[in-house]
Motif scaffolding. Sequence first.
Motif, PDB file in Angstrom:
ATOM      1  N   PHE A  18       0.870  -1.170   0.000  1.00  0.00           N
ATOM      2  CA  PHE A  18       0.000   0.000   0.000  1.00  0.00           C
ATOM      3  C   PHE A  18       0.910   1.225   0.000  1.00  0.00           C
ATOM      4  CE2 PHE A  18      -2.470  -3.369   1.848  1.00  0.00           C
ATOM      5  CZ  PHE A  18      -3.785  -3.146   1.455  1.00  0.00           C
ATOM      6  N   LEU A  19       0.631   2.175  -0.892  1.00  0.00           N
ATOM      7  CA  LEU A  19       1.468   3.367  -1.034  1.00  0.00           C
ATOM      8  C   LEU A  19       0.704   4.613  -0.618  1.00  0.00           C
ATOM      9  CD1 LEU A  19       2.987   2.468  -4.527  1.00  0.00           C
ATOM     10  CD2 LEU A  19       4.085   2.176  -2.289  1.00  0.00           C
ATOM     11  N   ALA A  20       1.415   5.558  -0.028  1.00  0.00           N
ATOM     12  CA  ALA A  20       0.799   6.812   0.404  1.00  0.00           C
ATOM     13  C   ALA A  20       0.199   7.533  -0.798  1.00  0.00           C
ATOM     14  CB  ALA A  20       1.843   7.691   1.089  1.00  0.00           C
ATOM     15  N   GLY A  21      -1.029   8.034  -0.641  1.00  0.00           N
ATOM     16  CA  GLY A  21      -1.687   8.786  -1.704  1.00  0.00           C
ATOM     17  C   GLY A  21      -2.415   7.930  -2.711  1.00  0.00           C
ATOM     18  N   ILE A  22      -2.291   6.598  -2.593  1.00  0.00           N
ATOM     19  CA  ILE A  22      -3.012   5.694  -3.488  1.00  0.00           C
ATOM     20  C   ILE A  22      -4.032   4.952  -2.637  1.00  0.00           C
ATOM     21  CG2 ILE A  22      -2.805   3.723  -5.048  1.00  0.00           C
ATOM     22  CD1 ILE A  22      -0.041   4.693  -5.773  1.00  0.00           C
ATOM     23  N   ASP A  23      -5.275   5.446  -2.688  1.00  0.00           N
ATOM     24  CA  ASP A  23      -6.286   4.977  -1.739  1.00  0.00           C
ATOM     25  C   ASP A  23      -7.418   4.182  -2.372  1.00  0.00           C
ATOM     26  OD1 ASP A  23      -4.969   6.303   0.428  1.00  0.00           O
ATOM     27  OD2 ASP A  23      -5.784   8.194  -0.329  1.00  0.00           O
ATOM     28  N   ASP A  24      -7.400   4.052  -3.704  1.00  0.00           N
ATOM     29  CA  ASP A  24      -8.463   3.271  -4.339  1.00  0.00           C
ATOM     30  C   ASP A  24      -7.905   2.557  -5.570  1.00  0.00           C
ATOM     31  OD1 ASP A  24      -8.463   5.076  -6.559  1.00  0.00           O
ATOM     32  OD2 ASP A  24      -9.818   6.407  -5.473  1.00  0.00           O
ATOM     33  N   ARG A  25      -8.739   1.712  -6.136  1.00  0.00           N
ATOM     34  CA  ARG A  25      -8.294   0.879  -7.259  1.00  0.00           C
ATOM     35  C   ARG A  25      -7.918   1.720  -8.479  1.00  0.00           C
ATOM     36  NH1 ARG A  25      -8.704  -4.577  -8.100  1.00  0.00           N
ATOM     37  NH2 ARG A  25      -8.449  -5.245 -10.262  1.00  0.00           N
ATOM     38  N   THR A  26      -8.660   2.794  -8.734  1.00  0.00           N
ATOM     39  CA  THR A  26      -8.362   3.639  -9.897  1.00  0.00           C
ATOM     40  C   THR A  26      -6.961   4.232  -9.798  1.00  0.00           C
ATOM     41  OG1 THR A  26     -10.710   4.176 -10.154  1.00  0.00           O
ATOM     42  CG2 THR A  26      -9.129   5.640 -11.226  1.00  0.00           C
ATOM     43  N   ALA A  27      -6.626   4.746  -8.628  1.00  0.00           N
ATOM     44  CA  ALA A  27      -5.283   5.301  -8.437  1.00  0.00           C
ATOM     45  C   ALA A  27      -4.226   4.215  -8.575  1.00  0.00           C
ATOM     46  CB  ALA A  27      -5.184   5.971  -7.068  1.00  0.00           C
ATOM     47  N   ALA A  28      -4.516   3.035  -8.038  1.00  0.00           N
ATOM     48  CA  ALA A  28      -3.555   1.933  -8.123  1.00  0.00           C
ATOM     49  C   ALA A  28      -3.314   1.540  -9.578  1.00  0.00           C
ATOM     50  CB  ALA A  28      -4.057   0.739  -7.313  1.00  0.00           C
ATOM     51  N   GLU A  29      -4.396   1.501 -10.367  1.00  0.00           N
ATOM     52  CA  GLU A  29      -4.237   1.097 -11.768  1.00  0.00           C
ATOM     53  C   GLU A  29      -3.414   2.112 -12.569  1.00  0.00           C
ATOM     54  OE1 GLU A  29      -8.272   0.380 -12.923  1.00  0.00           O
ATOM     55  OE2 GLU A  29      -8.197  -1.731 -12.285  1.00  0.00           O
ATOM     56  N   SER A  30      -3.378   3.367 -12.105  1.00  0.00           N
ATOM     57  CA  SER A  30      -2.621   4.390 -12.838  1.00  0.00           C
ATOM     58  C   SER A  30      -1.108   4.225 -12.682  1.00  0.00           C
ATOM     59  CB  SER A  30      -3.027   5.788 -12.352  1.00  0.00           C
ATOM     60  OG  SER A  30      -2.479   6.057 -11.056  1.00  0.00           O
ATOM     61  N   ILE A  31      -0.690   3.383 -11.734  1.00  0.00           N
ATOM     62  CA  ILE A  31       0.742   3.234 -11.473  1.00  0.00           C
ATOM     63  C   ILE A  31       1.225   1.810 -11.762  1.00  0.00           C
ATOM     64  CG2 ILE A  31       0.582   2.590  -9.029  1.00  0.00           C
ATOM     65  CD1 ILE A  31       2.865   4.540  -8.460  1.00  0.00           C
ATOM     66  N   VAL A  32       0.323   0.949 -12.237  1.00  0.00           N
ATOM     67  CA  VAL A  32       0.695  -0.434 -12.561  1.00  0.00           C
ATOM     68  C   VAL A  32       1.813  -0.449 -13.605  1.00  0.00           C
ATOM     69  CG1 VAL A  32      -0.159  -2.491 -13.766  1.00  0.00           C
ATOM     70  CG2 VAL A  32      -1.483  -1.504 -11.912  1.00  0.00           C
ATOM     71  N   ARG A  33       2.726  -1.389 -13.456  1.00  0.00           N
ATOM     72  CA  ARG A  33       3.896  -1.621 -14.317  1.00  0.00           C
ATOM     73  C   ARG A  33       5.078  -0.730 -13.962  1.00  0.00           C
ATOM     74  NH1 ARG A  33      -0.194  -2.299 -17.907  1.00  0.00           N
ATOM     75  NH2 ARG A  33       0.063  -0.301 -18.930  1.00  0.00           N
ATOM     76  N   ALA A  34       4.900   0.192 -13.000  1.00  0.00           N
ATOM     77  CA  ALA A  34       6.039   1.009 -12.567  1.00  0.00           C
ATOM     78  C   ALA A  34       7.075   0.115 -11.889  1.00  0.00           C
ATOM     79  CB  ALA A  34       5.573   2.094 -11.603  1.00  0.00           C
ATOM     80  N   ILE A  35       8.342   0.412 -12.142  1.00  0.00           N
ATOM     81  CA  ILE A  35       9.445  -0.289 -11.471  1.00  0.00           C
ATOM     82  C   ILE A  35       9.934   0.591 -10.333  1.00  0.00           C
ATOM     83  CG2 ILE A  35      11.789  -1.202 -11.751  1.00  0.00           C
ATOM     84  CD1 ILE A  35      11.056  -1.884 -14.639  1.00  0.00           C
ATOM     85  N   LEU A  36      10.185  -0.034  -9.183  1.00  0.00           N
ATOM     86  CA  LEU A  36      10.587   0.692  -7.981  1.00  0.00           C
ATOM     87  C   LEU A  36      12.101   0.592  -7.788  1.00  0.00           C
ATOM     88  CD1 LEU A  36       7.790  -0.597  -5.570  1.00  0.00           C
ATOM     89  CD2 LEU A  36       7.773   1.470  -6.974  1.00  0.00           C
ATOM     90  N   TRP A  37      12.729   1.747  -7.592  1.00  0.00           N
ATOM     91  CA  TRP A  37      14.172   1.811  -7.365  1.00  0.00           C
ATOM     92  C   TRP A  37      14.414   2.493  -6.026  1.00  0.00           C
ATOM     93  CZ3 TRP A  37      17.925   0.280 -11.087  1.00  0.00           C
ATOM     94  CH2 TRP A  37      17.393  -0.117 -12.323  1.00  0.00           C
ATOM     95  N   VAL A  38      15.512   2.119  -5.363  1.00  0.00           N
ATOM     96  CA  VAL A  38      15.881   2.748  -4.104  1.00  0.00           C
ATOM     97  C   VAL A  38      17.325   3.223  -4.210  1.00  0.00           C
ATOM     98  CG1 VAL A  38      16.636   0.578  -3.020  1.00  0.00           C
ATOM     99  CG2 VAL A  38      15.868   2.474  -1.591  1.00  0.00           C
ATOM    100  N   ASP A  39      17.595   4.356  -3.587  1.00  0.00           N
ATOM    101  CA  ASP A  39      18.951   4.889  -3.532  1.00  0.00           C
ATOM    102  C   ASP A  39      19.684   4.155  -2.422  1.00  0.00           C
ATOM    103  OD1 ASP A  39      20.841   6.652  -4.525  1.00  0.00           O
ATOM    104  OD2 ASP A  39      20.472   8.119  -2.954  1.00  0.00           O
ATOM    105  N   GLN A  40      20.813   3.531  -2.750  1.00  0.00           N
ATOM    106  CA  GLN A  40      21.512   2.673  -1.795  1.00  0.00           C
ATOM    107  C   GLN A  40      22.929   3.183  -1.565  1.00  0.00           C
ATOM    108  OE1 GLN A  40      20.453  -0.308  -0.282  1.00  0.00           O
ATOM    109  NE2 GLN A  40      22.392  -0.408   0.797  1.00  0.00           N
ATOM    110  N   ASP A  41      23.289   3.366  -0.296  1.00  0.00           N
ATOM    111  CA  ASP A  41      24.673   3.682   0.055  1.00  0.00           C
ATOM    112  C   ASP A  41      25.472   2.389  -0.024  1.00  0.00           C
ATOM    113  OD1 ASP A  41      27.080   4.342   1.160  1.00  0.00           O
ATOM    114  OD2 ASP A  41      26.264   5.336   2.918  1.00  0.00           O
TER     115      ASP A  41
END
Length: 197
Positions: A75-98
């Motif tokens: 669950f991601l902040a600001g994404i509270d319903d299915r419509t919002a979730a579908e708008s971000i599907v297929r996104a790849i998540l990256w993290v900045d790593q030391d």
Amino acid sequence: MGAAGPARTQLRVGRLVKAHGLKGALKLELYTDEPDARFVPGAVFTLQVPESSPWHGKTVTVREFRWMNSHPVVFLAGIDDRTAAESIVRAILWVDQDVTGTDAGDDAWYDHQLVGLDVHRDGERIGTVVRVDHLPAQDLLIVRPAGTAEREVLVPFVKAIVPEVDVAAGRVVVTPPEGLFEELPADADAPVGQNAD
């Protein structure tokens, strides 16, 4: 060479594969061995999405991570319903790593630690790791055989075929199946110097 700040790199940790339920949950495809440590509440990820996406250039923050029927769900902040979730599907998540003094564990390495390592078989250098591909079934070491400029060999990154990784020594040891690194003969005749059974 002058002193440099902490070395940092971007690590790919997951992909949002589809919306789950009505409350904004998203199923994850994981690219990390430590999902419960990566997807903690408050963790921030950079998004890899097309430039046309409304999410381009933005980051997301984890609200909650859980396992549902053995599937990882976030669950991601600001994404509270299915419509919002579908708008971000297929996104790849990256993290900045030391990566200064990074210890990825005994059997876990980051891509940047593997790329450039010499590949040895039977005590002989046979190539160089040029990249790591992460597939759903397993990771692959992409190896450029010594003396070639364009050929690439896909080596399954499993213990049976890659029994030793020595980052400090700059090498990996492989025990590939016969024919993986050799050009296979065009016909079925036995190679010169060997007798057919």
